[in-house]
Design an enzyme around this catalytic site. Sequence first.
Site, PDB file in Angstrom:
ATOM      1  N   ASN A   1      39.444  39.651  31.289  1.00  0.00           N
ATOM      2  CA  ASN A   1      40.426  39.678  32.378  1.00  0.00           C
ATOM      3  C   ASN A   1      41.759  39.256  31.773  1.00  0.00           C
ATOM      4  O   ASN A   1      41.984  38.079  31.524  1.00  0.00           O
ATOM      5  CB  ASN A   1      39.993  38.705  33.487  1.00  0.00           C
ATOM      6  N   TRP A   2      42.604  40.250  31.546  1.00  0.00           N
ATOM      7  CA  TRP A   2      43.886  39.941  30.874  1.00  0.00           C
ATOM      8  C   TRP A   2      44.853  39.233  31.814  1.00  0.00           C
ATOM      9  O   TRP A   2      45.895  38.762  31.378  1.00  0.00           O
ATOM     10  CB  TRP A   2      44.532  41.231  30.350  1.00  0.00           C
ATOM     11  N   LYS A   3      44.543  39.220  33.104  1.00  0.00           N
ATOM     12  CA  LYS A   3      45.453  38.634  34.089  1.00  0.00           C
ATOM     13  C   LYS A   3      46.845  39.272  33.925  1.00  0.00           C
ATOM     14  O   LYS A   3      46.924  40.457  33.607  1.00  0.00           O
ATOM     15  CB  LYS A   3      45.465  37.107  33.973  1.00  0.00           C
TER      16      LYS A   3
ATOM     17  N   HIS B   1      38.966  37.109  42.641  1.00  0.00           N
ATOM     18  CA  HIS B   1      39.207  36.096  41.607  1.00  0.00           C
ATOM     19  C   HIS B   1      39.800  34.842  42.261  1.00  0.00           C
ATOM     20  O   HIS B   1      40.553  34.943  43.230  1.00  0.00           O
ATOM     21  CB  HIS B   1      40.168  36.654  40.552  1.00  0.00           C
TER      22      HIS B   1
ATOM     23  N   GLU C   1      42.163  33.067  41.485  1.00  0.00           N
ATOM     24  CA  GLU C   1      43.634  33.082  41.582  1.00  0.00           C
ATOM     25  C   GLU C   1      44.092  33.902  42.785  1.00  0.00           C
ATOM     26  O   GLU C   1      45.089  33.583  43.422  1.00  0.00           O
ATOM     27  CB  GLU C   1      44.225  33.609  40.258  1.00  0.00           C
TER      28      GLU C   1
ATOM     29  N   GLU D   1      32.685  31.641  38.490  1.00  0.00           N
ATOM     30  CA  GLU D   1      33.808  31.038  37.770  1.00  0.00           C
ATOM     31  C   GLU D   1      34.215  29.737  38.465  1.00  0.00           C
ATOM     32  O   GLU D   1      34.995  29.762  39.426  1.00  0.00           O
ATOM     33  CB  GLU D   1      35.011  31.992  37.772  1.00  0.00           C
TER      34      GLU D   1
ATOM     35  N   GLY E   1      40.933  28.422  32.592  1.00  0.00           N
ATOM     36  CA  GLY E   1      42.209  28.182  31.917  1.00  0.00           C
ATOM     37  C   GLY E   1      42.467  26.725  31.584  1.00  0.00           C
ATOM     38  O   GLY E   1      43.577  26.365  31.213  1.00  0.00           O
TER      39      GLY E   1
ATOM     40  N   SER F   1      36.907  29.266  30.576  1.00  0.00           N
ATOM     41  CA  SER F   1      37.081  28.728  29.218  1.00  0.00           C
ATOM     42  C   SER F   1      35.940  29.103  28.281  1.00  0.00           C
ATOM     43  O   SER F   1      35.562  28.327  27.408  1.00  0.00           O
ATOM     44  CB  SER F   1      37.283  27.207  29.257  1.00  0.00           C
TER      45      SER F   1
ATOM     46  N   GLY G   1      39.009  35.025  30.215  1.00  0.00           N
ATOM     47  CA  GLY G   1      40.451  35.086  30.412  1.00  0.00           C
ATOM     48  C   GLY G   1      41.166  34.963  29.077  1.00  0.00           C
ATOM     49  O   GLY G   1      41.297  35.928  28.323  1.00  0.00           O
ATOM     50  N   GLY G   2      41.613  33.761  28.733  1.00  0.00           N
ATOM     51  CA  GLY G   2      42.441  33.528  27.551  1.00  0.00           C
ATOM     52  C   GLY G   2      41.888  34.143  26.270  1.00  0.00           C
ATOM     53  O   GLY G   2      42.628  34.789  25.519  1.00  0.00           O
TER      54      GLY G   2
HETATM   55  P1  13P Z   1      39.741  31.519  31.057  1.00  0.00           P
HETATM   56  O1  13P Z   1      38.725  32.174  30.152  1.00  0.00           O
HETATM   57  O2  13P Z   1      41.144  31.613  30.518  1.00  0.00           O
HETATM   58  O3  13P Z   1      39.336  30.138  31.443  1.00  0.00           O
HETATM   59  O4  13P Z   1      39.783  32.378  32.411  1.00  0.00           O
HETATM   60  C1  13P Z   1      38.598  32.695  33.046  1.00  0.00           C
HETATM   61  C2  13P Z   1      38.888  33.656  34.113  1.00  0.00           C
HETATM   62  O5  13P Z   1      39.548  33.346  35.089  1.00  0.00           O
HETATM   63  C3  13P Z   1      38.388  35.023  33.954  1.00  0.00           C
HETATM   64  O6  13P Z   1      38.515  35.751  35.134  1.00  0.00           O
END
Ligand code: 13P
Length: 248
Positions: free
Chosen positions: A9-11, A94, A96, A166, A172, A211, A232-233
């Site tokens: 997920n590149w956000k 998600h 967010e 999640e 994050g 993470s 994510g990251g």
């Molecule tokens: P991180 O891997 O950056 O913690 O993010 C997880 C995430 O929200 C994937 O959708």
Amino acid sequence: MRQTIVAGNWKMNASKETVNTLVMGILSGMSDVDSKVIVCAPAPYLSQVEALITHSQLNLGAQDLNVNASGAFTGEISADMIKDFGAQYVIVGHSERRSLYFENNEVVARKVQVALDNGLTPLFCIGETLEQRESGNMESVVSAQIQAVIDLSGIGAFKDIIVAYEPVWAIGTGVTATPQQAQDAHAFIRLMLAKNDADVAQTTPILYGGSMNPGNAAELIGCEDIDGGLIGGASLKAQDFLQICKAG
Ligand code: 13P
């Protein structure tokens, strides 16, 4: 046996240049990856990724969709638009989106249904905040998130849904759920599905997100009820992402 799935997920992180470097880097290391791999790009880059991944084993997803088919919904994207660029997956609900854009369980359930109606596979995200976990409400929060989808679409819908657990406190933050914490939550989710339909519960993939990185992926994905990751990251660096893909 459920196939391992690793989704990035590149956000809201991309440029034409970084997308090119990242996708080419992932593609160069895919030959010994057995997992199903999905990258969920920001909408303006779906076309670019579509072109880069032609004839590869990489799959494309979007990060959200609107429940309407078309019309006066400025800034939104529809299921048809997502499909137009060859994407087969879409992240829905998600944390967010839930926290920053006020998507409640009912809105998320409608989005899951619209994705399914249009032949897209939703990556349906659920998970509790730290406050909810510490007050002993993890199970009730996650249950309500799942129940909203069962109420609207029925348990059979989970045959075509990928669940992503999640925990918000792990997203994050660099704080990963321990394998035991993650496995416990996944087992709880699978048990809830099983109470509705045992067969569906056995086949529904449940990914862990929060993470996940090359250092912890193998142990997490090695847990009985963890079928892969939503990253994510670490999905923004080709080598890190590939290492996670190979951990499955
Ligand atoms: P991180 O891997 O950056 O913690 O993010 C997880 C995430 O929200 C994937 O959708």
